[in-house]
Design a protein around this motif. Sequence first.
Motif, PDB file in Angstrom:
ATOM      1  N   GLN A   1      18.350  21.059   2.089  1.00  0.00           N
ATOM      2  CA  GLN A   1      18.181  19.891   1.220  1.00  0.00           C
ATOM      3  C   GLN A   1      19.398  19.616   0.330  1.00  0.00           C
ATOM      4  O   GLN A   1      20.392  20.342   0.371  1.00  0.00           O
ATOM      5  CB  GLN A   1      16.939  20.087   0.342  1.00  0.00           C
ATOM      6  N   ASN A   2      19.263  18.579  -0.525  1.00  0.00           N
ATOM      7  CA  ASN A   2      20.370  18.211  -1.426  1.00  0.00           C
ATOM      8  C   ASN A   2      20.436  19.136  -2.634  1.00  0.00           C
ATOM      9  O   ASN A   2      19.581  19.988  -2.848  1.00  0.00           O
ATOM     10  CB  ASN A   2      20.239  16.739  -1.854  1.00  0.00           C
ATOM     11  N   ARG A   3      21.473  18.965  -3.449  1.00  0.00           N
ATOM     12  CA  ARG A   3      21.734  19.897  -4.556  1.00  0.00           C
ATOM     13  C   ARG A   3      20.626  19.903  -5.600  1.00  0.00           C
ATOM     14  O   ARG A   3      20.345  20.937  -6.211  1.00  0.00           O
ATOM     15  CB  ARG A   3      23.082  19.595  -5.200  1.00  0.00           C
TER      16      ARG A   3
ATOM     17  N   VAL B   1       0.841  -1.206   0.000  1.00  0.00           N
ATOM     18  CA  VAL B   1       0.000   0.000   0.000  1.00  0.00           C
ATOM     19  C   VAL B   1       0.878   1.258   0.000  1.00  0.00           C
ATOM     20  O   VAL B   1       0.669   2.194  -0.764  1.00  0.00           O
ATOM     21  CB  VAL B   1      -0.951  -0.003   1.221  1.00  0.00           C
ATOM     22  N   PHE B   2       1.903   1.240   0.903  1.00  0.00           N
ATOM     23  CA  PHE B   2       2.811   2.395   0.977  1.00  0.00           C
ATOM     24  C   PHE B   2       3.579   2.600  -0.335  1.00  0.00           C
ATOM     25  O   PHE B   2       3.785   3.717  -0.786  1.00  0.00           O
ATOM     26  CB  PHE B   2       3.801   2.214   2.143  1.00  0.00           C
ATOM     27  N   GLU B   3       3.987   1.463  -0.906  1.00  0.00           N
ATOM     28  CA  GLU B   3       4.720   1.530  -2.176  1.00  0.00           C
ATOM     29  C   GLU B   3       3.858   2.137  -3.272  1.00  0.00           C
ATOM     30  O   GLU B   3       4.307   2.977  -4.061  1.00  0.00           O
ATOM     31  CB  GLU B   3       5.126   0.098  -2.593  1.00  0.00           C
ATOM     32  N   GLN B   4       2.591   1.665  -3.279  1.00  0.00           N
ATOM     33  CA  GLN B   4       1.653   2.171  -4.282  1.00  0.00           C
ATOM     34  C   GLN B   4       1.413   3.678  -4.112  1.00  0.00           C
ATOM     35  O   GLN B   4       1.381   4.441  -5.078  1.00  0.00           O
ATOM     36  CB  GLN B   4       0.317   1.410  -4.157  1.00  0.00           C
ATOM     37  N   TYR B   5       1.314   4.088  -2.832  1.00  0.00           N
ATOM     38  CA  TYR B   5       1.097   5.507  -2.516  1.00  0.00           C
ATOM     39  C   TYR B   5       2.291   6.352  -2.989  1.00  0.00           C
ATOM     40  O   TYR B   5       2.134   7.418  -3.578  1.00  0.00           O
ATOM     41  CB  TYR B   5       0.874   5.662  -1.010  1.00  0.00           C
ATOM     42  N   GLN B   6       3.490   5.816  -2.741  1.00  0.00           N
ATOM     43  CA  GLN B   6       4.699   6.544  -3.164  1.00  0.00           C
ATOM     44  C   GLN B   6       4.757   6.654  -4.681  1.00  0.00           C
ATOM     45  O   GLN B   6       5.059   7.722  -5.227  1.00  0.00           O
ATOM     46  CB  GLN B   6       5.952   5.829  -2.638  1.00  0.00           C
ATOM     47  N   LYS B   7       4.451   5.547  -5.367  1.00  0.00           N
ATOM     48  CA  LYS B   7       4.452   5.558  -6.841  1.00  0.00           C
ATOM     49  C   LYS B   7       3.451   6.564  -7.380  1.00  0.00           C
ATOM     50  O   LYS B   7       3.717   7.282  -8.342  1.00  0.00           O
ATOM     51  CB  LYS B   7       4.108   4.163  -7.384  1.00  0.00           C
ATOM     52  N   SER B   8       2.283   6.617  -6.745  1.00  0.00           N
ATOM     53  CA  SER B   8       1.228   7.536  -7.204  1.00  0.00           C
ATOM     54  C   SER B   8       1.671   8.988  -7.058  1.00  0.00           C
ATOM     55  O   SER B   8       1.447   9.816  -7.946  1.00  0.00           O
ATOM     56  CB  SER B   8      -0.057   7.324  -6.394  1.00  0.00           C
ATOM     57  N   ARG B   9       2.303   9.291  -5.900  1.00  0.00           N
ATOM     58  CA  ARG B   9       2.779  10.662  -5.681  1.00  0.00           C
ATOM     59  C   ARG B   9       3.847  11.035  -6.710  1.00  0.00           C
ATOM     60  O   ARG B   9       3.832  12.118  -7.273  1.00  0.00           O
ATOM     61  CB  ARG B   9       3.350  10.825  -4.257  1.00  0.00           C
ATOM     62  N   THR B  10       4.763  10.084  -6.907  1.00  0.00           N
ATOM     63  CA  THR B  10       5.844  10.332  -7.872  1.00  0.00           C
ATOM     64  C   THR B  10       5.276  10.550  -9.268  1.00  0.00           C
ATOM     65  O   THR B  10       5.648  11.493  -9.978  1.00  0.00           O
ATOM     66  CB  THR B  10       6.832   9.150  -7.890  1.00  0.00           C
ATOM     67  N   GLN B  11       4.337   9.674  -9.632  1.00  0.00           N
ATOM     68  CA  GLN B  11       3.731   9.788 -10.969  1.00  0.00           C
ATOM     69  C   GLN B  11       2.965  11.104 -11.114  1.00  0.00           C
ATOM     70  O   GLN B  11       3.025  11.769 -12.154  1.00  0.00           O
ATOM     71  CB  GLN B  11       2.792   8.601 -11.208  1.00  0.00           C
TER      72      GLN B  11
ATOM     73  N   GLN C   1       9.792  15.669  -3.689  1.00  0.00           N
ATOM     74  CA  GLN C   1      10.036  17.070  -3.321  1.00  0.00           C
ATOM     75  C   GLN C   1      10.580  17.875  -4.510  1.00  0.00           C
ATOM     76  O   GLN C   1      10.082  18.951  -4.837  1.00  0.00           O
ATOM     77  CB  GLN C   1      11.084  17.147  -2.206  1.00  0.00           C
ATOM     78  N   GLN C   2      11.639  17.342  -5.114  1.00  0.00           N
ATOM     79  CA  GLN C   2      12.315  18.057  -6.209  1.00  0.00           C
ATOM     80  C   GLN C   2      11.384  18.283  -7.392  1.00  0.00           C
ATOM     81  O   GLN C   2      11.332  19.365  -7.978  1.00  0.00           O
ATOM     82  CB  GLN C   2      13.546  17.281  -6.682  1.00  0.00           C
ATOM     83  N   THR C   3      10.643  17.232  -7.747  1.00  0.00           N
ATOM     84  CA  THR C   3       9.774  17.340  -8.925  1.00  0.00           C
ATOM     85  C   THR C   3       8.602  18.269  -8.644  1.00  0.00           C
ATOM     86  O   THR C   3       8.145  18.998  -9.538  1.00  0.00           O
ATOM     87  CB  THR C   3       9.280  15.944  -9.366  1.00  0.00           C
ATOM     88  N   ALA C   4       8.116  18.285  -7.389  1.00  0.00           N
ATOM     89  CA  ALA C   4       7.042  19.222  -7.020  1.00  0.00           C
ATOM     90  C   ALA C   4       7.542  20.662  -7.159  1.00  0.00           C
ATOM     91  O   ALA C   4       6.832  21.540  -7.684  1.00  0.00           O
ATOM     92  CB  ALA C   4       6.574  18.954  -5.598  1.00  0.00           C
TER      93      ALA C   4
ATOM     94  N   ALA D   1       8.467  12.971   2.180  1.00  0.00           N
ATOM     95  CA  ALA D   1       9.598  12.207   2.719  1.00  0.00           C
ATOM     96  C   ALA D   1      10.523  11.711   1.614  1.00  0.00           C
ATOM     97  O   ALA D   1      11.695  11.395   1.858  1.00  0.00           O
ATOM     98  CB  ALA D   1       9.070  11.022   3.532  1.00  0.00           C
ATOM     99  N   VAL D   2      10.004  11.631   0.397  1.00  0.00           N
ATOM    100  CA  VAL D   2      10.802  11.117  -0.733  1.00  0.00           C
ATOM    101  C   VAL D   2      11.436  12.295  -1.476  1.00  0.00           C
ATOM    102  O   VAL D   2      10.726  13.159  -2.006  1.00  0.00           O
ATOM    103  CB  VAL D   2       9.919  10.290  -1.701  1.00  0.00           C
TER     104      VAL D   2
END
Length: 507
Positions: free
Chosen positions: A95-97, A9-19, A58-61, A53-54
Amino acid sequence: MSQRQVLQVFEQYQKSRTQFVQTVAELATRPQNIETLQNAGVMSLLRPLLLDAVPTVQQTAALALGRLANYNDDLAEAIVKGDILPQLVYSLAEQNRFYKKAAAFVLRAVARHSPELAQAVVDCGALEALVISLEEFDPGVKEAAAWALGYIARHNGELAQAVVDAGAVPLLVLCIQEPEVALKRIAASALSDIAKHSPELAQTVVDTGAIAHLAQMVLNPDAKLKRQVFSALGQISKHSVDLAELVVEAEIFPAVLSCLRDPDEYVRKNVTTLMREITKHTPELSQMIVNSGGVAAVIDYLGDSKGAMRLPGIMMLGYVAAHSENLAMAVIVSKGVPQLAICLSEESEDHIRAATAWSLGQLGRHTPEHARAVAVANVLPKLLALYMTTESSEDLQVKAKKALKSILQKCTHLPALEPLLYEAPSNILKHVVCQFSKVLPHDSRARRLFVTSGGLKKVQEIKAEPGSALQEYINSINNCYPEEIVRYYSPGYSETLLERIDQYQPA
């Protein structure tokens, strides 16, 4: 539910956010999607993802927000009102570069639209974070920060001063010394945006040793870098004699004249603008440009250019000519007048024609020899036409009239003046007739030509106010001829002769 299912479920949620963020970022690259995204409330959906958290999310947003803000000021305003800026500023330090680059991009995209939006970026504490980012190891982060600082500084002197006060200038000068060409470009552009507003800001840039480092890059093979280098040097030079002299002392002339033949039109334009900013200050600076071959090179440049690209070159020739009759003659000898005459004929924009008229006026106003050089290029009828037509802007009419008068007051080349007798209104005509009244008493050949060409007849037809300057000039001309000649060419004389025939009684 098993642990495995929970993880899925968490994996699916992360994929959805990324997508989701990747899709929005992609859609935001095409203008036709922007309004739909805005109406769907995408801003409020992206905001919480800046704290995801990912890191990729963050970067893509942030990237998606930057692309939206870049599109128009309404979307940039929405980012300010949505309290997104403080979040980005905080993340710049933490954050990172990859995220830093994206956050700086959003700040730049917001700041670019207006002084008010740039001020909002400053008010949320972005300058300190951006200046710290100029010290990052990663050149991409430095570039993104320098770009954002330049966009803030370009709006006005107050914002540029805020950038200076944050300590950006010494770090930007260090950036132009980095090996990465893209970073050099953006840093030079930011220095230009700071220097342009006032002598004090330009002096701040100079005090950090910027001129020497910029001067080393004038012959760099990268055209986009050269554009920014010449722009920065021009913005420094324009403010004062002292600043212009410091640029000249960097010994960039005559080397930079080769850039007037650069394939990139903006490099050519910016070099010409730099020369304009230097020559306008003093005869000595103008003479230095003349001695280096700058005038001839700019005249060639005008022949190869069109439209707005010509404007700095046209003005540069006017500034050189304005200083002294010797400098004006240097422009004339280099065949500047025929080239300016071509510009006057070819250009359709009023502000370019006004600048050309002004420059021709500066060339012709010194002595009869200067005026003749301008007159024989057949520019006087063109200037008169530009002054008289209602289609010309007010500025063009004023500049054409002033140029015409200053040339006419020195012109003793009568063949160029004669056509104006037939077309000029009274306020210009008096200057034309005045010149005839000066020359004719001392030149018998000119007096004869004036009769045979119809000039004397035309003068008799002019209706001047009794006692006016124009009437005085007409009287001076008439006094150069026997009374019967003047009578012969006066209006109504043929009728008078016919009446005498009617009244004559043969013996």
